[in-house]
Motif scaffolding. Sequence first.
Motif, PDB file in Angstrom:
ATOM      1  N   LEU A 245     -45.587  66.933  39.655  1.00  0.00           N
ATOM      2  CA  LEU A 245     -46.967  67.018  40.126  1.00  0.00           C
ATOM      3  C   LEU A 245     -47.795  67.919  39.221  1.00  0.00           C
ATOM      4  N   ALA A 246     -47.200  69.032  38.787  1.00  0.00           N
ATOM      5  CA  ALA A 246     -47.905  69.927  37.864  1.00  0.00           C
ATOM      6  C   ALA A 246     -48.165  69.205  36.545  1.00  0.00           C
TER       7      ALA A 246
ATOM      8  N   VAL B   4     -48.325  76.328  38.217  1.00  0.00           N
ATOM      9  CA  VAL B   4     -47.354  76.412  39.303  1.00  0.00           C
ATOM     10  C   VAL B   4     -47.359  77.829  39.850  1.00  0.00           C
TER      11      VAL B   4
ATOM     12  N   VAL C  89     -42.236  69.503  42.130  1.00  0.00           N
ATOM     13  CA  VAL C  89     -43.220  70.488  41.670  1.00  0.00           C
ATOM     14  C   VAL C  89     -43.548  70.249  40.201  1.00  0.00           C
TER      15      VAL C  89
ATOM     16  N   VAL D  48     -45.401  72.081  48.013  1.00  0.00           N
ATOM     17  CA  VAL D  48     -44.076  71.480  48.138  1.00  0.00           C
ATOM     18  C   VAL D  48     -43.153  72.489  48.817  1.00  0.00           C
TER      19      VAL D  48
ATOM     20  N   MET E 174     -52.015  68.846  38.597  1.00  0.00           N
ATOM     21  CA  MET E 174     -52.290  69.513  39.867  1.00  0.00           C
ATOM     22  C   MET E 174     -51.919  70.997  39.798  1.00  0.00           C
ATOM     23  N   THR E 175     -52.586  71.789  40.615  1.00  0.00           N
ATOM     24  CA  THR E 175     -52.122  73.134  40.908  1.00  0.00           C
ATOM     25  C   THR E 175     -51.095  72.995  42.020  1.00  0.00           C
ATOM     26  N   VAL E 176     -49.863  73.420  41.769  1.00  0.00           N
ATOM     27  CA  VAL E 176     -48.784  73.198  42.722  1.00  0.00           C
ATOM     28  C   VAL E 176     -48.281  74.520  43.270  1.00  0.00           C
TER      29      VAL E 176
ATOM     30  N   THR F 164     -54.771  70.216  44.614  1.00  0.00           N
ATOM     31  CA  THR F 164     -53.808  71.236  45.017  1.00  0.00           C
ATOM     32  C   THR F 164     -52.710  70.611  45.860  1.00  0.00           C
ATOM     33  N   ALA F 165     -51.469  70.932  45.527  1.00  0.00           N
ATOM     34  CA  ALA F 165     -50.317  70.405  46.257  1.00  0.00           C
ATOM     35  C   ALA F 165     -49.432  71.548  46.729  1.00  0.00           C
TER      36      ALA F 165
END
Length: 251
Positions: free
Chosen positions: A29-30, A60, A26, A14, A34-36, A11-12
């Motif tokens: 990373l997605a 996202v 975003v 931004v 990742m879940t952003v 999980t990130a």
Amino acid sequence: MTGDGATRRATALVTGGNQGIGREIVAQLAGRGMTVLLGARDLGRGEEAAAGLRSREADVRAVQLDVTDAKSVAAAARHVDEEFGVLDVLVNNAGILGDVAGQDPCEADLDVIREVFETNVFGVVRVTTAMIPLLLLSSAGRIVNVTSGLGSLTLMGDPAGHFARRPPSAAYVPSKTALNSLTVQYANALRPHGILVNAADPGLCATAFTRGVPGVTRSAADGAAIAVRLATLGDDGPTGGCFGDDGPIPW
């Protein structure tokens, strides 16, 4: 970085993720699985940006986040805790240029300086402090502070260098220098916990931030790449440094 175990997406979060370089961070990373959480001061704009990036592969989600508002930051931290219970990556991207006319060091407007520092420095402290407890629960916590080469005292202090020819600034430039110093302090504090903290210089990119600046050819996606690289470092990666496309940038 895949996070803790094969069944959980990393999980990130931004900040300032609804436009420009933040939006590209975003997206990238997605794209890495990742879940952003796309932090945006205006939730409507955040939802619109998130919807444009979301797909079957890209998770996202917009979250209201005004880095200058303590209640907003606390609410975002509660949301991350309740929804995920952990945060793997924090990218402190939100930043403002401020009123350039009020930044001449010889005639500086203190209100302009305060406004810029409130977002670019105090906002980073506010968000990072709120998210550290969640980052400590990650097996591979990463913090990336989006800075600028203009914040380098070494580069700015070279009278023969390119940056020395830029208009002097009493607000934006010192705010990025302060952010660089904060990056080192966070790196020192969090090193024992395995959290890597670095500053990313995206360089000049074609965004609303650089509108009117001649000769800008790099895209926001180009600028986002270094932040994404630092957000996904392996455990043996650096901490407490400032990096651009070509490697370390001097303080």
